[in-house]
Structure formats: structure tokens, C-alpha cells
Design an enzyme around this catalytic site. Structure first.
Site, mmCIF file in Angstrom:
data_model
loop_
_atom_site.group_PDB
_atom_site.id
_atom_site.type_symbol
_atom_site.label_atom_id
_atom_site.label_comp_id
_atom_site.label_asym_id
_atom_site.label_seq_id
_atom_site.Cartn_x
_atom_site.Cartn_y
_atom_site.Cartn_z
ATOM 1 N N HIS B 176 49.929 61.584 34.299
ATOM 2 C CA HIS B 176 48.701 61.757 33.522
ATOM 3 C C HIS B 176 48.880 62.886 32.542
ATOM 4 O O HIS B 176 49.355 63.957 32.892
ATOM 5 C CB HIS B 176 47.533 62.071 34.458
ATOM 6 N N ASP B 203 63.207 50.907 27.858
ATOM 7 C CA ASP B 203 64.276 50.230 27.106
ATOM 8 C C ASP B 203 64.978 51.184 26.167
ATOM 9 O O ASP B 203 65.057 50.951 24.949
ATOM 10 C CB ASP B 203 63.724 49.026 26.343
ATOM 11 N N ASN B 235 62.484 47.738 31.718
ATOM 12 C CA ASN B 235 63.299 46.841 32.538
ATOM 13 C C ASN B 235 64.789 46.961 32.243
ATOM 14 O O ASN B 235 65.619 46.478 33.017
ATOM 15 C CB ASN B 235 62.832 45.381 32.415
ATOM 16 N N HIS B 236 65.131 47.658 31.155
ATOM 17 C CA HIS B 236 66.549 47.870 30.906
ATOM 18 C C HIS B 236 67.073 49.154 31.515
ATOM 19 O O HIS B 236 68.260 49.456 31.411
ATOM 20 C CB HIS B 236 66.842 47.830 29.398
ATOM 21 N N ASP B 596 83.866 43.886 40.352
ATOM 22 C CA ASP B 596 84.919 44.768 39.881
ATOM 23 C C ASP B 596 84.451 46.212 39.965
ATOM 24 O O ASP B 596 84.053 46.816 38.979
ATOM 25 C CB ASP B 596 85.258 44.364 38.440
ATOM 26 N N SER B 600 87.948 47.742 36.260
ATOM 27 C CA SER B 600 89.283 47.634 35.679
ATOM 28 C C SER B 600 89.445 46.357 34.884
ATOM 29 O O SER B 600 90.410 46.188 34.154
ATOM 30 C CB SER B 600 90.325 47.650 36.805
ATOM 31 N N ASN B 638 97.125 35.364 35.162
ATOM 32 C CA ASN B 638 97.423 36.081 36.402
ATOM 33 C C ASN B 638 98.212 37.344 36.142
ATOM 34 O O ASN B 638 99.212 37.335 35.444
ATOM 35 C CB ASN B 638 98.253 35.173 37.318
ATOM 36 N N GLU B 647 89.707 37.840 30.026
ATOM 37 C CA GLU B 647 90.474 36.758 29.406
ATOM 38 C C GLU B 647 89.933 35.408 29.825
ATOM 39 O O GLU B 647 89.829 34.488 29.034
ATOM 40 C CB GLU B 647 91.943 36.857 29.829
#
Lengths: 175, 674
Positions: B176, B203, B235-236, B596, B600, B638, B647
Site C-alpha cells: 500500500h 514483465d 508472469n515473466h 540440462d 551446457s 552425437n 542442433e
């Protein structure tokens, strides 16, 4: 009513041979009008502000002059409320489109108009010349419209308006 | 009536006459000049109207896609709850995927001062060196440094966050503050003070590449002027949103060594931000808007620091809200991708509103809301209220049913109750008089797409709206250029939507194309798009930009897919699988990012398989392990038994073959708001 039917038939026979009957075509015209109308229907209640009607009509490919526009508005406006309802707009606009009431201005006429204004045949107009004409003659521009136009049409390097190029640039592809 | 034709006739007449005389200089009559002017005016007005129409449907496109994207967000949160409901543990081997995803281990080390005090700042560092408690020279140093494109050193950033966290802990859920005192200084905006308090309504991040700098400035000013700087959570301010919308990426890129700790601290700070601000007991300012169920008493009592993300509410503390039920409800509302009920989509209402704000800084802060100005002038903002009400008491992240018309929402302004003597916090019985939604991110979709706005209120608490637009570049562009840029960006996004729904669309087209001619009528084409994509757009008007017509006026429906392909060459991928990957690419990316942990860019093959299994089970898409393994192998990314998922995802980014700027892949996807 008979007029409308005759009109529809006339229009159909002129159309390219595509497998659509008159009703389907009218329906297409209706959808086109509704789409344009909807873009300005902010409250999603099938009304638009009367001040936007000009934009809507122009964007549907018509070129009414101001007097014609006023007449059209008088026909469809909701009793001076400042709003136009789709109910009234749709039939009136359909008629306009089918009868091709306010046909577009061909480019060469626009070019001629510029050439008339370019008294010395320079091939360009000075911003001041154009401003004076647009804001004092004919269906005058507001200051906002004038400013917008000058930003869009004035060549930044030489500060003049090459109207021939301009007409080429501002060509619109109609559907 | 022929206003135009007589002008034409006269011109040719005069011209003809003049030419025979051979005079180079003409002196047209007054009447002729006027007619020429009229012609030009009408022609130009027609062009401007057309431009305005393009601008509007461009905006429509962006809005519709974003709205559909918000539905995707729902999907992601329902995915999490799906996992909560259905899996406790996968198999015994390897890390427990679910717990990793859902209960990230909070590193207690970050709660202590040693997290930053042990960091050394090298002499080579030329950026601002902050000293706490902060002073005006520190905030000025920050401002100048950021203008010079410098990055604040991790040590100071961590310390700043630590101090902010300490201060925020003392604040209630609803802050307030009094109305501003009368102005004595003639200057419009200035440093926060009793005359010019500021409210930033959430945001602060996930908007542009300078989110860190923006939020650092906000926190710095907050530490310096805690009574006059009010920050609401949006919300962000949510680590899962950040994973998707780019803040996490930005942090990891700018802070390679300490990024993880920084993100953790941000998470804590975000969860401690107050939920709303009330001015003088009369004006409520909140990010997500309100609903007819908004209960401020409840909001005040919530343990807000426990809500790390609105997409995954902590189960224990929110029992009465029945998390599962509301998600299932929203799931029912959304039957297919991007569907929504047709009613009350009133986002274009000029005066429709949700939340109110106080005066805001005009700096490059993206932390504001949209203006609800009318749109009659050509240079006004067209805005849409974005109201993901993820922090409302009932956890329905974006429920379509929450979009009200002004009429249905009875919202009296509290000043009608000025008979109440001392200003008390708003009670649940009170009615709100007016709700305003304001949108403050200019160039939201594209450079030049729109202006942003903020509200200023003096001691009379009457709101005044101010519009602005960031970016020197945009001012030099004409309206035509701006519209073109925005339009092309919108159309690209739209075409991607078509591309990622290719099989469904083709199947539907074939139903209308009985003779297999490859063509359908324009009406049928529009109907198919409407029903498959469920985007409320003017398809007929857009048609020329999307598909080709035959000479007879029929639509060659396959032509819209022609100039799009995938990011990298895909070998043997079944269309079904490919399309799923294209469509849910962003969601998959979020999940990968969560798995992750060390950011990385690599995850193990097993984790990759498990994620995929879960995701496809949730989506109800039938994709077997073999197909996934084959896919992984065929793309050949890989690296020592790990998968480079960047990728992998790159293969499923839609590329526009005719597009010269293919490196700007961020711009082509609306979901990446970087």
C-alpha cells in the site's frame, strides 16, 4: 428487388468462367465486406465509428469523393449516434461493389493530375507547392494527413517530390 | 456522380490545347488546379486507407498467433501436471527425471553472503563497482555503463540480487502506498520521490536482449528508493517462462561462469516480488488483471515466495484450489491446438481494461502495459491487452473465459466510496469502477509495429496516457516502410503456422478437391484454413500473400508450402514426426533446457529418450523409440554419447527459402521474444 437480380445476372455473365453460382459470389462479396468491417469493429458488436467508414470503403477498392462519401454515410449511419451498424452497411456496400459505383482512378490520370500541378514541367514538386495545394484546394488535407504524406513522398536527398516514381511506388495490387 | 471523370476530361482538354501552342509553361485555370488536387487527394487517401487496413490485419495476425501461443503455454503447464499425476519414478537407472524437472535442488549456499563476497573482480574490469548500501552515484554509474553497452560484473549482480531479496522479504503481498504529493518541481518524470513515485507492473524481463540491464536498474532504484519504487511481479518473473522466452539464455550468455547462481537468485527474487500495489486504498495495480473471483484478502495471505513458477504451483500449500481440476477444465476448453471459444474476444476494445498503473519512467523499461487509446488517427497505437492471469488466485494460466467486456464486468472506481474514513485495504465486498489495461512494450512484434504507453497520475489520481516508441531507426521510416516490415514479419509467422500443420491442411483440402486437380475455390480454401488453424483472420484478404491462383481464379493450395523448409537437411523422417517436432519445438526446447541443469546444451541419450516418451505420451502422438533413435542418429549430432539439442532443434526450425536474412532466425519465430 428485380433490379438486384438483373444486376447479379449481368455481373455473372461478365465474370470469368468459374464454377460458382450467383449466390456464392454474393456470399464472397459479403465476406470481403465483413472482413474489412471487422478490422475496425473494436467492441466486437458489429458497429464501427463513422469516422472509419471512409477508410473501410477505400480499402475495398472504391474511390468516392467526399460528397459521395457523405451521402453514403447519411444512408447508413445510425441516427447521428456516430456509429454505423453492419446491418445497414452490408447491403449498401454490396450494392456499391456490384455496381462498381466508385471506380478506381487509373494511374495515368493521377500522373496527369500531378503534371497539371507541375506548372513549370520540372518533373517534380516542391514540398511547399504540394502542401499549399493539398491543404487549400479541393478536398483539403488535415495537418496530420499532410505531414504523413510529406514524410512518405518527399525524396530525402533533394527534398522534392518525384511524382512519377511515387505513382509507381504507391501502386496497389487489387485482388 | 462523377467527381473524378470531369477532372479527367478537363485535363486532357487543356493539355491538348496547350500542346498545340507549344508553350513549355502552363497556367492551368483555378478550376483545373482544384480538380487535379481532388484527384490526387482521393488517390492518396485510398492508398492510406489500404495501408491502414494492412496495418490492422498485420496486427490481427500477430495477435491471433500470440493468442494461440498462449494456448500452447497452457499445454506446457498441463504437461507438468500430467507428469505430477502419472509418474512417480521412471526406472531405477540414471537420474530421476521427474524429480529433476519438478523439484530443482535449492542450493543453500546461495542464501549466504559468501556467494558473492568470495568472487574476485579483476583490475581489467572497467564496469561499475557498486558499494552497498547503494547511492545515487551507483545508479548513475549503472545507467552510464549500460548506455556504453557494458555488463555488470557477476559479483555485483549477485550482491544486488541478494540485497534486493533481503528487502523484498520484508514486504507484504500487496503493497500500500499513498497518493503522490503535489508537485513542486516543474520536471515531468524524474527520480523516484514522494512527488513522483513509480509503479512497474511486471514483465521486466524476456523482452529484448537487454533484460538483465533493465531489471538491474529497476532493482537498483528499488534499493535506493524503497518507498517510491514499487515493483509488481509479472508472469515473466518466472523461471519457466524465462526458459522459453529468452531471459535464461541471455543470462547464460552474458555470465558464463556464474550464470547458474545468478539464475537461482533471480528465481528467489522473482518469487518475493509483491503481487500488487494499492494506491491510497483506491487504485489496484496488478499484472495479471482481475476476475470476478479476485479476492484481495486471499491474495494477501498467500505464501508468495513458495510460488517459484505460476506454471507449476506447489501442491501442498494450495490444496483448496484443486490444481488438477482447474487444469483439466482448461484442457477441456482447448480441444485442439490453438482453439478458443468465439465469444468475448474483446481485446480491441478501446476502454477495456484490467489493471491500472502509476507513473512510469520513460527509459527503455519494457515493464509496462498497453495503451487503450482509440484508433481513429493514423498514428495511434493499436494495442492488445495481454493478460495472462497466472497470478490470480485460481490458477488458470490463460483461460479464454476470463476475457470480459467492460459491460459484463462491474467495476466501479473506488473514489465513489470516499465516505470511508481512513483508507482501508480493499475488501472483497467492494466494487471496482473502472478497469484499464495498458500495454507498454513498443515495437512488441516487430520494429515499428506499435507504440507503447504509460499512465501518469497526479495527486488527483486521474490517469493520463502517454505514448512513446523506442528506436531511432523507426522514426526515420515512413509509415509505408514500417507497415511493410511488420507485415512481412507477420506473414512469415503465419506461413510457419501453415507449414507446421501441413498434413492436416492437405487432408482437408483433398476433401474439397474430388478430382485431384490440386485446386479448390477461394471460399473452400478459406474455410479449410479457418477450421484447421482456428485463427480468426481475414483469409480472403491475406490470400494473395499466401497462395497462387490459377487463371480461372482457383487456389493452388499446395503453393503456400513452396518456399519453406527445415533448418537442416532431414534425412528419413516421417512427415508426422517431423510436423510434431516443428509444431512443439518451443515446448520441447523448454523441457530440454530444464533437464540440462548445467546449461551446457547437451543431454544424455537416455534423458532424450525419456523426455520424448513422456512428451509423446502426453500429446497422444504415437512415436516409438526406434523412430526417435533413428532420428537422432540420422541427424548425427552425437557428441560423446550426448545430444546437442540445439542442433537437434535447429533441424526443426522453419526456414523461409526466399528469405535473405536467414541468420535472424529469432525474428522468424514469434515465440522467441529476443
Amino acid at each position: 428487388m428485380l433490379n438486384i437480380w438483373l444486376l447479379y445476372n449481368k455481373v455473372i455473365t461478365k465474370m470469368a468462367p468459374h464454377k460458382q453460382n450467383a449466390e456464392a459470389m454474393i456470399s464472397d462479396v459479403h465476406k470481403k465486406i465483413k472482413a474489412a468491417f471487422k478490422a475496425f469493429d473494436h467492441e466486437a458488436n458489429d458497429t464501427v465509428d463513422v469516422r472509419e467508414i471512409g477508410t473501410i470503403i477505400f480499402s475495398l477498392g472504391c474511390f468516392p469523393c467526399q460528397a459521395e462519401l457523405h451521402d453514403f454515410i447519411a444512408e447508413v449511419e445510425e441516427d447521428h449516434t456516430g456509429y454505423i451498424h453492419l446491418e445497414k452497411f452490408l447491403p449498401a456496400m454490396t450494392k456499391v461493389l456490384l455496381e462498381k459505383k466508385f471506380p478506381p482512378i487509373p494511374e495515368d490520370k493521377v500522373l496527369q493530375a500531378f503534371e497539371v500541378l507541375d506548372k513549370e514541367n520540372k518533373g517534380y514538386l516542391e514540398p511547399e507547392e504540394l502542401t499549399k495545394l493539398m491543404m487549400q484546394e479541393g478536398e483539403v488535407f488535415t495537418q496530420v494527413e499532410m505531414d504523413e504524406m510529406l514524410t512518405a513522398v518527399t525524396d530525402p536527398k533533394n527534398n522534392v517530390i518525384y511524382y512519377k516514381d511515387l505513382i509507381d511506388q504507391l501502386t496497389i495490387d487489387y485482388d | 456522380m462523377g467527381c473524378g471523370t470531369s477532372a479527367v476530361a478537363m485535363e486532357t482538354q487543356v493539355k491538348g490545347a496547350e500542346e498545340t501552342e507549344g508553350e513549355p509553361v502552363r497556367n492551368p485555370s483555378r478550376a483545373l488546379t482544384m480538380k487535379a488536387a481532388v484527384l490526387i487527394q482521393r488517390w492518396y487517401r485510398r492508398y492510406m486507407a489500404h495501408l491502414e487496413m494492412r496495418r490492422r490485419y498485420t496486427w490481427n495476425i500477430f495477435q491471433s498467433i500470440e493468442y494461440a501461443g498462449e494456448q500452447d503455454q497452457l499445454q506446457l503447464s498441463s504437461f507438468f501436471s500430467f507428469m505430477l499425476d502419472n509418474f512417480t519414478q521412471l526406472n531405477g537407472n540414471g537420474p530421476d527425471l521427474i524429480s529433476q524437472l519438478l523439484d530443482p535442488v535449492l542450493d543453500p549456499w546461495l542464501g549466504r553472503e559468501s556467494c558473492f563476497s568470495s568472487i574476485d573482480v579483476p583490475d581489467s574490469y572497467t564496469g561499475p563497482r557498486l558499494s552497498f548500501p547503494l547511492s545515487v552515484s551507483d545508479t548513475n554509474a549503472l545507467l552510464n555503463a549500460f548506455k556504453e553497452q557494458q555488463t555488470l560484473h557477476a559479483k555485483y549482480l549477485l550482491q544486488l540480487l541478494y540485497e534486493t531479496k533481503k528487502l523484498l522479504r520484508q514486504m507484504p503481498n500487496i503493497v500500500h502506498c499513498p497518493r503522490p504529493t503535489p508537485k513542486t518541481s516543474p520536471y515531468a518524470n524524474g527520480l523516484p520521490s514522494a512527488e513522483t513515485p513509480y509503479v512497474f507492473n511486471g514483465d521486466f524481463v524476456d523482452r529484448g536482449k537487454k533484460s538483465i540491464e533493465v531489471v538491474v536498474l529497476l532493482f537498483a532504484y528499488f534499493l535506493l528508493y524503497p518507498d517510491y519504487m514499487h515493483l509488481n511481479r509479472g508472469n515473466h518473473e518466472d523461471h519457466i517462462m524465462n526458459l522459453r522466452y529468452g531471459f535464461t539464455k541471455e543470462v547464460m550468455q552474458k555470465y558464463k561462469t556464474h550464470g547458474r547462481e545468478i539464475l537461482q537468485l533471480f528465481q528467489d527474487v522473482f518469487s518475493l516480488l509483491p503481487l500488487a500495489t494499492v494506491i491510497d486504498g483506491k487504485i489496484l495495480i496488478v499484472h495479471g488483471g482481475i476476475s470476478d473471483q479476485t479476492d484481495l484478502d486471499f491474495l494477501s495471505s498467500v505464501e508468495r515466495h513458495k510460488v517459484k513458477s505460476a506454471l507449476r504451483l506447489p501442491r501442498q500449500s494450495f490444496e483448496p484450489l484443486d490444481l488438477g481440476q482447474s487444469y483439466r477444465q482448461t484442457k477441456r476448453l482447448r480441444s485442439t491446438d490453438g482453439s478458443r471459444p468465439n465469444s468475448s474476444r474483446n481485446q480491441k476494445t478501446p476502454n477495456q481494461s484490467r489493471r491500472r498503473r502509476g507513473p512510469l519512467s520513460r527509459q527503455d523499461s519494457a515493464a509496462s502495459c498497453s495503451s487503450s487509446s482509440s484508433s481513429s488517427s493514423s498514428s495511434s497505437t493499436l494495442c492488445s491487452p495481454r493478460s495472462p492471469s497466472s497470478l490470480s488466485p485460481r490458477p488458470c494460466p490463460v483461460s479464454p473465459s476470463m476475457h470480459f467486456t467492460v459491460n459484463s464486468l462491474q467495476v466501479p472506481f473506488l473514489d465513489s466510496l470516499s465516505s470511508l474514513s481512513p483508507p482501508t485495504p480493499p475488501q472483497h465486498e467492494r466494487e471496482w469502477k473502472q478497469v484499464i489495461t495498458i500495454f507498454s512494450a513498443s515495437n512488441y512484434y516487430e520494429e515499428g509495429s506499435n507504440r507503447g504507453a504509460y499512465i501518469k497520475m497526479g495527486k488527483d489520481l486521474v490517469p493520463r496516457f502517454y505514448q512513446y516508441q523506442v528506436g531511432r531507426g523507426t522514426r526515420k521510416l515512413t509509415l509505408t516502410q514500417r507497415v511493410r516490415v511488420a507485415e512481412s514479419s507477420a506473414l512469415k509467422a503465419l506461413k510457419e503456422k501453415l507449414f507446421t500443420h501441413r498434413s492436416e491442411l492437405m487432408a482437408a483440402f483433398k476433401e474439397f478437391d474430388h478430382n485431384n486437380t490440386g485446386c479448390v475455390s477461394v471460399s473452400d480454401w478459406a474455410q479449410v484454413l479457418e477450421s484447421v488453424l482456428r485463427l480468426d483472420l481475414p483469409w480472403r484478404t491475406l490470400r494473395p500473400h499466401l497462395v497462387r491462383l490459377t487463371a480461372e481464379g482457383a487456389v493452388e493450395y499446395e503453393s503456400c508450402f513452396e518456399d519453406m523448409g527445415s533448418g537442416t537437411q532431414l534425412a528419413q523422417v516421417t512427415p508426422n514426426l517431423a510436423e510434431t517436432l516443428f509444431r512443439y519445438r518451443t515446448d520441447i526446447e523448454i523441457i530440454f533446457n530444464i533437464i540440462d541443469k548445467d546449461h551446457s546444451g547437451l543431454i544424455s541419450i537416455e534423458e532424450f529418450r525419456q523426455t520424448w516418451r513422456l512428451f509423446s505420451a502426453h500429446l497422444g502422438v504415437d512415436i516409438n523409440d526406434q523412430a526417435i533413435d533413428d532420428l537422432a542418429r540420422s541427424i548425427d549430432f552425437n557428441k560423446d554419447g550426448s545430444i546437442d539439442f540445439t542442433e537437434f532443434l535447429e533441424a526443426f526450425r522453419v526456414v523461409h527459402k526466399l528469405d535473405k536474412d536467414q541468420h535472424l532466425n529469432e525474428k522468424s519465430s514469434n515465440a522467441d521474444k529476443i
